[in-house]
Design a protein around this motif. Structure first.
Motif, PDB file in Angstrom:
ATOM      1  N   HIS A 149       0.812  -1.218   0.000  1.00  0.00           N
ATOM      2  CA  HIS A 149       0.000   0.000   0.000  1.00  0.00           C
ATOM      3  C   HIS A 149       0.844   1.266   0.000  1.00  0.00           C
ATOM      4  CE1 HIS A 149       0.836  -0.700   4.267  1.00  0.00           C
ATOM      5  NE2 HIS A 149       0.698   0.596   4.430  1.00  0.00           N
ATOM      6  N   LYS A 278     -16.818   5.915   7.861  1.00  0.00           N
ATOM      7  CA  LYS A 278     -16.027   4.689   7.746  1.00  0.00           C
ATOM      8  C   LYS A 278     -14.903   4.857   6.728  1.00  0.00           C
ATOM      9  CE  LYS A 278     -19.590   1.391   9.176  1.00  0.00           C
ATOM     10  NZ  LYS A 278     -20.350   0.171   8.819  1.00  0.00           N
ATOM     11  N   ILE A 279     -15.224   5.528   5.616  1.00  0.00           N
ATOM     12  CA  ILE A 279     -14.192   5.775   4.611  1.00  0.00           C
ATOM     13  C   ILE A 279     -13.112   6.684   5.177  1.00  0.00           C
ATOM     14  CG2 ILE A 279     -13.738   6.777   2.340  1.00  0.00           C
ATOM     15  CD1 ILE A 279     -16.573   6.035   1.538  1.00  0.00           C
ATOM     16  N   ASP A 281     -12.273   7.069   8.337  1.00  0.00           N
ATOM     17  CA  ASP A 281     -11.494   6.301   9.316  1.00  0.00           C
ATOM     18  C   ASP A 281     -10.447   5.437   8.616  1.00  0.00           C
ATOM     19  OD1 ASP A 281     -12.685   7.276  11.599  1.00  0.00           O
ATOM     20  OD2 ASP A 281     -14.230   5.727  11.663  1.00  0.00           O
ATOM     21  N   MET A 282     -10.825   4.841   7.515  1.00  0.00           N
ATOM     22  CA  MET A 282      -9.903   3.986   6.781  1.00  0.00           C
ATOM     23  C   MET A 282      -8.710   4.791   6.261  1.00  0.00           C
ATOM     24  SD  MET A 282     -10.666   1.754   3.329  1.00  0.00           S
ATOM     25  CE  MET A 282     -10.996   3.266   2.384  1.00  0.00           C
ATOM     26  N   HIS A 283      -8.976   5.977   5.722  1.00  0.00           N
ATOM     27  CA  HIS A 283      -7.904   6.790   5.179  1.00  0.00           C
ATOM     28  C   HIS A 283      -7.052   7.424   6.280  1.00  0.00           C
ATOM     29  CE1 HIS A 283     -10.219   7.247   1.140  1.00  0.00           C
ATOM     30  NE2 HIS A 283      -9.442   6.184   1.161  1.00  0.00           N
ATOM     31  N   ALA A 285      -6.409   5.939   9.188  1.00  0.00           N
ATOM     32  CA  ALA A 285      -5.551   4.843   9.631  1.00  0.00           C
ATOM     33  C   ALA A 285      -4.415   4.604   8.644  1.00  0.00           C
ATOM     34  CB  ALA A 285      -6.373   3.565   9.813  1.00  0.00           C
ATOM     35  N   GLU A 286      -4.726   4.674   7.351  1.00  0.00           N
ATOM     36  CA  GLU A 286      -3.696   4.467   6.332  1.00  0.00           C
ATOM     37  C   GLU A 286      -2.663   5.584   6.380  1.00  0.00           C
ATOM     38  OE1 GLU A 286      -3.279   4.146   1.451  1.00  0.00           O
ATOM     39  OE2 GLU A 286      -5.243   4.072   2.422  1.00  0.00           O
TER      40      GLU A 286
END
Length: 298
Positions: A149, A278-279, A281-283, A285-286
């Motif tokens: 990633h 949710k999207i 949060d994902m970004h 964390a990334e």
């Protein structure tokens, strides 16, 4: 650069050293971010001239990274340091490993065999081993998919380094993990938003119109007042998460929404905002993982 910045004392660094740092690795920092970066460098004892620490500014947000050389130096200063080894595993290599249980009940990895010839093929994994006197070797084993990633990072330099120098970056990534765990290195990459000057942190906008896509099933029926309250809370959380990502301008927010989500109607529903959260949060964390693993090729 202001005279105050140029004359900032910093251990063994000269005034010219500080000017060099300001004009090279810290050229993307504003004055407040540069002061903060130099303060962190001084407090940690990491020398920016030796590439032991460097700043990264992404979407107006400062992140401070500690380089592999600093990890190695701090490990060497720890009692019992016996060195480290790091290797990549290719798809044509012969590689076998297993786990053993130490006397204290903890498990550790043992490399049984790693042999190779040429051509070795593509990299499929790797491992780093840290050696400390009186302890079983500490081994970090990773599959290549765990770091793929980084090649898709939104941080330009990080994406470039991981794409063009993947093998070296992968080795450094595993080495950092092994040294930090084996020698209890407490410093880590820093996102100093809470301790930074007011002029550094991007202000939150008061009015942000959420435009999102449905990402989950419809919520269970609830009374109107409760739904209104939850809607307000969700919208507030959305604002905070956009700010955490460093996205504060309306044009940036709309671009993000256009890329990742599209609402079905003119007004977003609670489910749609929840989906966007949710999207986000994902970004987030990334982005945090990317920042914590970013280092320079030296």
């Amino acid at each position: 650069m202001s005279q105050a910045l140029a004359l900032m004392p910093f251990g063994e660094l000269t005034e010219q050293d500080i000017v060099t740092v300001r004009e090279t690795i810290a050229k993307d920092c504003n004055d407040s971010q540069f002061r903060l970066f130099m303060g962190i460098a001084k407090a940690s004892g990491a020398n920016p001239i030796l590439q032991e620490i460097h700043p990264s500014v992404f979407q107006g947000k400062l992140t401070v990274q500690f380089g592999i050389d600093f990890h190695v130096r701090k490990a060497k200063e720890t009692e019992g340091y016996l060195g480290y080894d790091v290797q990549l595993v290719h798809d044509n290599d012969t590689f076998k490993m297993h786990q053993e249980k130490a006397e204290d009940g903890r498990y550790y990895a043992v490399i049984d065999e790693h042999s190779w010839g040429f051509p070795r093929g593509k990299v499929v994994g790797g491992y780093a081993i840290a050696y400390k006197e009186g302890y079983a070797p500490f081994t970090v084993v990773m599959d290549v998919e765990e770091v793929e990633h980084f090649k898709r990072s939104q941080i330009g330099m990080q994406k470039t380094m991981w794409t063009n120098y993947f093998n070296d970056m992968f080795k450094k990534h595993m080495t950092r993990r092994a040294l930090k765990a084996a020698f209890g290195l407490r410093f880590d990459d820093v996102e100093p938003a809470d301790s930074s000057p007011a002029s550094y942190e991007a202000p939150q906008r008061k009015d942000i119109t959420p435009e999102v896509a449905v990402m989950e099933e419809k919520p269970q029926p609830q009374d109107e007042d409760d739904e209104v309250t939850q809607f307000k809370k969700a919208k507030f959380e959305m604002k905070k998460k956009f700010t955490q990502l460093g996205i504060t301008e309306t044009s940036e927010i709309l671009a993000y929404i256009d890329k990742h989500a599209k609402p079905k109607g003119s007004q977003p529903t609670l489910a749609e905002i929840t989906g966007l959260l949710k999207i986000l949060d994902m970004h987030i964390a990334e982005q945090q993982e990317q920042a914590a693993s970013e280092d320079e090729l030296t």
